[in-house]
Design a protein around this motif. Structure first.
Motif, PDB file in Angstrom:
ATOM      1  N   ILE A 197       0.941  -1.455   0.014  1.00 12.57           N
ATOM      2  CA  ILE A 197      -0.259   0.170  -0.138  1.00 12.57           C
ATOM      3  C   ILE A 197       0.801   1.018   0.298  1.00 12.57           C
ATOM      4  CG2 ILE A 197      -1.829   0.674   1.410  1.00 12.57           C
ATOM      5  CD1 ILE A 197      -2.832  -1.305   2.476  1.00 12.57           C
ATOM      6  N   ALA A 198       2.187   1.066   1.095  1.00 14.21           N
ATOM      7  CA  ALA A 198       2.641   2.675   0.683  1.00 14.21           C
ATOM      8  C   ALA A 198       3.630   2.739  -0.430  1.00 14.21           C
ATOM      9  CB  ALA A 198       4.081   2.012   1.588  1.00 14.21           C
ATOM     10  N   GLY A 199       4.051   1.318  -1.326  1.00 14.83           N
ATOM     11  CA  GLY A 199       4.449   1.436  -2.801  1.00 14.83           C
ATOM     12  C   GLY A 199       3.500   2.379  -3.891  1.00 14.83           C
ATOM     13  N   VAL A 200       2.174   2.126  -3.804  1.00 17.48           N
ATOM     14  CA  VAL A 200       0.817   2.453  -3.988  1.00 17.48           C
ATOM     15  C   VAL A 200       1.279   4.797  -3.822  1.00 17.48           C
ATOM     16  CG1 VAL A 200      -0.924   3.518  -4.562  1.00 17.48           C
ATOM     17  CG2 VAL A 200      -0.877   0.863  -4.230  1.00 17.48           C
ATOM     18  N   GLY A 201       1.580   4.552  -2.345  1.00 18.65           N
ATOM     19  CA  GLY A 201       2.051   6.228  -2.225  1.00 18.65           C
ATOM     20  C   GLY A 201       3.753   6.700  -2.853  1.00 18.65           C
ATOM     21  N   PHE A 202       4.381   5.592  -2.588  1.00 13.18           N
ATOM     22  CA  PHE A 202       5.473   6.407  -3.042  1.00 13.18           C
ATOM     23  C   PHE A 202       4.955   6.465  -4.292  1.00 13.18           C
ATOM     24  CE2 PHE A 202       9.992   4.341  -3.997  1.00 13.18           C
ATOM     25  CZ  PHE A 202      10.409   4.928  -4.139  1.00 13.18           C
ATOM     26  N   GLY A 203       4.757   5.717  -5.389  1.00 14.74           N
ATOM     27  CA  GLY A 203       5.146   6.096  -7.303  1.00 14.74           C
ATOM     28  C   GLY A 203       3.929   6.975  -6.988  1.00 14.74           C
ATOM     29  N   SER A 204       2.538   6.950  -6.172  1.00 12.77           N
ATOM     30  CA  SER A 204       1.465   8.429  -7.260  1.00 12.77           C
ATOM     31  C   SER A 204       2.279   9.179  -6.199  1.00 12.77           C
ATOM     32  CB  SER A 204       0.310   7.857  -6.836  1.00 12.77           C
ATOM     33  OG  SER A 204       0.469   6.849  -7.084  1.00 12.77           O
ATOM     34  N   GLY A 205       2.652   9.550  -5.240  1.00 11.23           N
ATOM     35  CA  GLY A 205       3.354  10.257  -4.704  1.00 11.23           C
ATOM     36  C   GLY A 205       4.872  11.245  -5.052  1.00 11.23           C
ATOM     37  N   PHE A 206       5.262  10.721  -5.790  1.00 11.33           N
ATOM     38  CA  PHE A 206       6.196  10.837  -6.435  1.00 11.33           C
ATOM     39  C   PHE A 206       6.163  11.706  -7.857  1.00 11.33           C
ATOM     40  CE2 PHE A 206      10.525  10.640  -8.660  1.00 11.33           C
ATOM     41  CZ  PHE A 206      11.379  11.337  -8.583  1.00 11.33           C
ATOM     42  N   GLN A 207       4.854  10.500  -8.455  1.00 12.57           N
ATOM     43  CA  GLN A 207       4.549  11.713 -10.034  1.00 12.57           C
ATOM     44  C   GLN A 207       4.023  12.586  -9.108  1.00 12.57           C
ATOM     45  OE1 GLN A 207       2.051   9.742 -13.653  1.00 12.57           O
ATOM     46  NE2 GLN A 207       1.511   8.159 -11.612  1.00 12.57           N
ATOM     47  N   GLY A 208       3.149  12.491  -8.801  1.00 11.22           N
ATOM     48  CA  GLY A 208       2.175  13.917  -8.392  1.00 11.22           C
ATOM     49  C   GLY A 208       2.496  14.759  -7.808  1.00 11.22           C
ATOM     50  N   GLY A 209       4.062  14.773  -7.299  1.00  9.31           N
ATOM     51  CA  GLY A 209       4.319  15.840  -6.651  1.00  9.31           C
ATOM     52  C   GLY A 209       5.540  16.449  -7.705  1.00  9.31           C
ATOM     53  N   ILE A 210       5.844  15.668  -9.045  1.00  7.56           N
ATOM     54  CA  ILE A 210       6.698  15.976 -10.139  1.00  7.56           C
ATOM     55  C   ILE A 210       5.372  16.862 -11.540  1.00  7.56           C
ATOM     56  CG2 ILE A 210       7.682  15.686 -12.525  1.00  7.56           C
ATOM     57  CD1 ILE A 210       9.063  15.198  -9.541  1.00  7.56           C
ATOM     58  N   ARG A 211       4.594  16.289 -10.900  1.00  3.91           N
ATOM     59  CA  ARG A 211       3.670  16.676 -12.230  1.00  3.91           C
ATOM     60  C   ARG A 211       2.924  18.408 -12.067  1.00  3.91           C
ATOM     61  NH1 ARG A 211      -0.522  11.747 -13.221  1.00  3.91           N
ATOM     62  NH2 ARG A 211      -1.427  13.583 -13.784  1.00  3.91           N
ATOM     63  N   THR A 212       2.564  18.271 -10.702  1.00  3.76           N
ATOM     64  CA  THR A 212       2.482  19.329  -9.689  1.00  3.76           C
ATOM     65  C   THR A 212       3.383  20.971 -10.278  1.00  3.76           C
ATOM     66  OG1 THR A 212       1.426  18.774  -8.457  1.00  3.76           O
ATOM     67  CG2 THR A 212       2.101  20.522  -7.049  1.00  3.76           C
ATOM     68  N   VAL A 213       4.679  20.684 -10.794  1.00  5.53           N
ATOM     69  CA  VAL A 213       5.324  21.246 -10.310  1.00  5.53           C
ATOM     70  C   VAL A 213       5.489  22.031 -11.797  1.00  5.53           C
ATOM     71  CG1 VAL A 213       7.796  22.384  -9.963  1.00  5.53           C
ATOM     72  CG2 VAL A 213       6.112  21.017  -8.128  1.00  5.53           C
ATOM     73  N   MET A 214       6.190  20.596 -12.503  1.00  8.64           N
ATOM     74  CA  MET A 214       6.471  20.920 -13.393  1.00  8.64           C
ATOM     75  C   MET A 214       6.036  21.581 -14.824  1.00  8.64           C
ATOM     76  SD  MET A 214      10.356  20.452 -13.048  1.00  8.64           S
ATOM     77  CE  MET A 214      10.680  20.421 -15.277  1.00  8.64           C
ATOM     78  N   PRO A 215       4.647  21.333 -14.949  1.00 15.34           N
ATOM     79  CA  PRO A 215       4.080  22.267 -16.483  1.00 15.34           C
ATOM     80  C   PRO A 215       3.882  23.513 -15.993  1.00 15.34           C
ATOM     81  CG  PRO A 215       2.825  19.776 -15.010  1.00 15.34           C
ATOM     82  CD  PRO A 215       4.427  20.010 -14.251  1.00 15.34           C
ATOM     83  N   LEU A 216       4.784  23.852 -14.103  1.00 15.65           N
ATOM     84  CA  LEU A 216       4.842  25.773 -14.737  1.00 15.65           C
ATOM     85  C   LEU A 216       5.637  26.321 -14.706  1.00 15.65           C
ATOM     86  CD1 LEU A 216       1.962  25.505 -11.273  1.00 15.65           C
ATOM     87  CD2 LEU A 216       1.534  25.880 -13.683  1.00 15.65           C
ATOM     88  N   ALA A 217       6.628  25.153 -15.181  1.00 17.00           N
ATOM     89  CA  ALA A 217       7.744  26.137 -15.523  1.00 17.00           C
ATOM     90  C   ALA A 217       8.034  26.238 -16.526  1.00 17.00           C
ATOM     91  CB  ALA A 217       8.925  24.872 -14.996  1.00 17.00           C
ATOM     92  N   ARG A 218       9.202  26.866 -16.906  1.00 15.22           N
ATOM     93  CA  ARG A 218       9.378  27.456 -18.425  1.00 15.22           C
ATOM     94  C   ARG A 218       9.970  26.681 -18.550  1.00 15.22           C
ATOM     95  NH1 ARG A 218       6.927  32.497 -20.493  1.00 15.22           N
ATOM     96  NH2 ARG A 218       6.633  34.041 -19.028  1.00 15.22           N
TER      97      ARG A 218
END
Length: 440
Positions: A347-368
Motif C-alpha cells: 500500500i505504501a508503494g502506491v503512495g511512493f509511486g503516486s506521490g512522486f509522480q504527483g509531486g513532479i506533475r504538480t510543479v514541472m508543467p508550470l516551469a518555462r
C-alpha cells in the motif's frame, strides 16, 4: 534513487496534465535537434529513435538496480566485517549525497557537450564502481564504490531524462516515470536471489552488472546525438538552483510529499532487510530484499495505472496511500506480523509511486522550458535529501536509542506527519483557487 522528468509547457499558465498528441519533441541546443525525426540528427543517427528510447530506459533501470543491489548484501557484509547498523545507513546515505553532488554539478553538462559523452562517462564510472564493490575488503571500499556510483548516477539523470524527451516527449514522460521503480525493485530482488542461491554473492551480482554496463556503452556509442554542442560546459558545473515565482506555491505542496516518499524509500533501502528478517524470523537474503522489491515494484505499477489521471487525483491517491500503508506497517511491526508488514509495504508503494509522480506533475508543467532544469534539480535535491538524511539518523537511533523496532516506528510516524502536511497544503491550495495542480 530516481529519474522522473515531465516536459514543461512553453506557457507557464498552461495546466494540462499531459503533452498534446501533436506536441513536438523537446527542443535541443541547436540545429541538430531539428534536423531529423524526433529531434535526432540525421548526420549522427545510427539506432532508430524507438530503440534509442529503450536503451536510455534500460540505463535508468540498470543504474537503479545497481544502487539497490547492495541492500540484501548488507547483512553479509555486517557478518563478515562486524560493523553496526549505523554503518549500514551511512553507506546508504553516502550514495544519496553523492547523487546530489553529481546532479547539482553535472546535471546540465549534457546540454553543452551532448548526451552521449555524458552517458558514456557515467557508464564507465558505474563500471569502475562495480569493480570496487566486487573487490572491497571492508567498509572503506563500500564507501568509495557508493560515492563513485552516486556521482555517476547524478550526472546521468539529466542526460537520460532529456534524451528521452528529445526523442519522444509523451512516451519519454511515461517511461521516465515507470523505469525507476522497475530498476530499484529488480536490483533488490535479483541481488537477493544471487546471494541466496549462487556462489560468490559479494562478487557475482556486481560482475553481472559490469557486463550490462559494457553492453549499454556499446549501444550508446551507436546512438545518434540529439543536441549540438555549445559553449559554457565549465560554467554549467557551478551549482545553480532557481525557483521561479510561478512554481513557488506548488513547490510548497510537492516538497513535503517528495521528501516523505523518498524518506520511506530510504528506510526500506537501509533498514528494510533487518526489519523483514526480524519479523519473519528468517535469515533469507531474498526476504531481506523483498520489502524494497514490493515497495518499488508496486510504485512502478501505480505510475502506469494512474498515468492518465489528473494531477490532483494522483497526489491525493499518493498521500492517502502513503499514510494508510505506513500506518499498517507500523501496526504490523508492533504486532510482529510479517504478512501485515508486506501488505502495508505494498500500500505504501502506491503512495511512493503516486506521490512522486504527483509531486513532479504538480510543479514541472508550470516551469518555462529554460527554467525546467533548475526546477527539476531542486525537486531531486528534496527527494535525495529525503532518502539520505533520515536513513543516517535512523541508523544512529538504532544503535544509540531505542533499537530497530522503536526507530522504525518513530521513522514511520515522521513520514505520516509529512504526508499529512502535504495533504493540508493540497486541500488549502484547491480551496484558495490557486493554479497549484495542473489539470485539476
Amino acid at each position: 534513487m530516481t529519474n522522473l522528468s515531465v516536459g514543461p509547457a512553453s506557457d507557464p499558465a498552461r495546466t494540462s496534465d499531459a503533452a498534446p498528441a501533436d506536441a513536438g519533441p523537446a527542443v535541443g541546443s541547436g540545429p541538430a535537434a531539428a534536423s531529423g525525426p524526433a529531434g535526432i540528427s540525421a548526420r549522427g543517427r545510427r539506432l532508430p529513435p524507438n530503440v534509442a528510447l529503450y536503451v536510455l530506459a534500460s540505463i535508468t533501470i540498470s543504474f537503479l538496480a545497481a544502487s539497490s543491489a547492495p541492500t540484501p548484501l548488507y547483512a553479509v557484509y555486517q557478518a563478515e566485517w562486524g560493523f553496526d547498523p549505523i554503518t549500514t545507513t551511512v553507506v546508504f546515505g553516502v550514495y544519496a549525497v553523492a547523487v546530489l553532488l553529481g546532479l547539482l554539478t553535472m546535471g546540465k553538462l549534457s546540454d553543452h557537450v551532448g548526451r552521449r559523452p555524458v552517458l558514456l562517462a557515467a557508464l564507465a564510472a558505474q563500471a569502475v564502481s562495480m569493480v570496487v564493490f566486487a573487490t572491497a575488503g571492508g567498509v572503506p571500499g563500500l564507501l568509495v564504490a557508493r560515492i563513485v556510483q552516486g556521482l555517476s548516477t547524478g550526472a546521468a539523470l539529466g542526460a537520460i531524462g532529456a534524451g528521452m524527451m528529445d526523442i519522444d516527449r509523451p512516451r519519454g514522460t511515461i517511461t521516465n516515470a515507470v523505469v525507476p521503480g522497475i530498476g530499484t525493485a529488480t536490483g533488490a530482488l535479483v541481488s537477493g536471489l544471487v546471494v541466496q542461491f549462487l556462489p560468490a554473492p559479494t562478487h557475482l551480482v556486481y560482475l553481472v552488472l559490469l557486463a550490462v554496463f559494457a553492453l549499454q556503452a556499446v549501444a550508446v556509442a551507436l546512438m545518434g546525438e540529439t543536441v549540438t554542442r555549445k559553449p559554457g560546459a565549465l560554467a554549467s558545473l557551478a551549482p545553480e538552483i532557481k525557483l521561479p515565482r510561478a512554481v513557488r506555491r506548488p513547490m510548497l505542496v510537492a516538497a513535503p510529499v517528495l521528501f516523505a516518499v523518498w524518506a520511506l524509500a530510504g528506510l526500506y533501502g537501509s533498514l528494510g532487510p533487518s526489519l523483514a528478517r526480524q519479523l519473519t524470523g528468517s535469515g533469507s537474503e531474498v526476504l531481506g530484499g523483498m520489502s524494497l522489491f514490493v515497495l518499488a515494484g508496486v510504485a512502478a505499477v501505480s505510475v502506469v495505472v494512474l498515468r492518465k489521471a489528473t494531477t490532483r487525483t494522483v497526489m491525493l491517491t499518493g498521500i492517502l496511500a502513503l499514510i494508510a500503508g505506513v500506518a499498517l506497517t507500523l501496526v504490523s511491526i508492533r504486532g510482529s506480523s510479517a504478512t501485515g508488514f508486506f501488505v502495508g509495504s505494498a500500500i505504501a508503494g502506491v503512495g511512493f509511486g503516486s506521490g512522486f509522480q504527483g509531486g513532479i506533475r504538480t510543479v514541472m508543467p508550470l516551469a518555462r522550458p529554460h527554467e525546467s532544469s533548475g526546477v527539476l534539480s531542486l525537486l531531486f535535491v528534496v527527494s535525495y535529501l529525503g532518502m539520505g538524511v533520515p536513513a543516517v539518523v535512523a541508523g544512529f537511533l538504532v544503535v544509540h536509542a531505542g533499537g530497530l523496532t522503536a526507530t522504525a516506528q518513530e521513522y514511520g510516524l515522521a513520514v505520516i506527519v509529512l504526508a499529512a502536511f502535504a495533504l493540508l497544503g493540497l486541500v488549502r491550495g484547491g480551496r484558495d483557487g490557486a493554479a497549484v495542480l495542473p489539470g485539476a
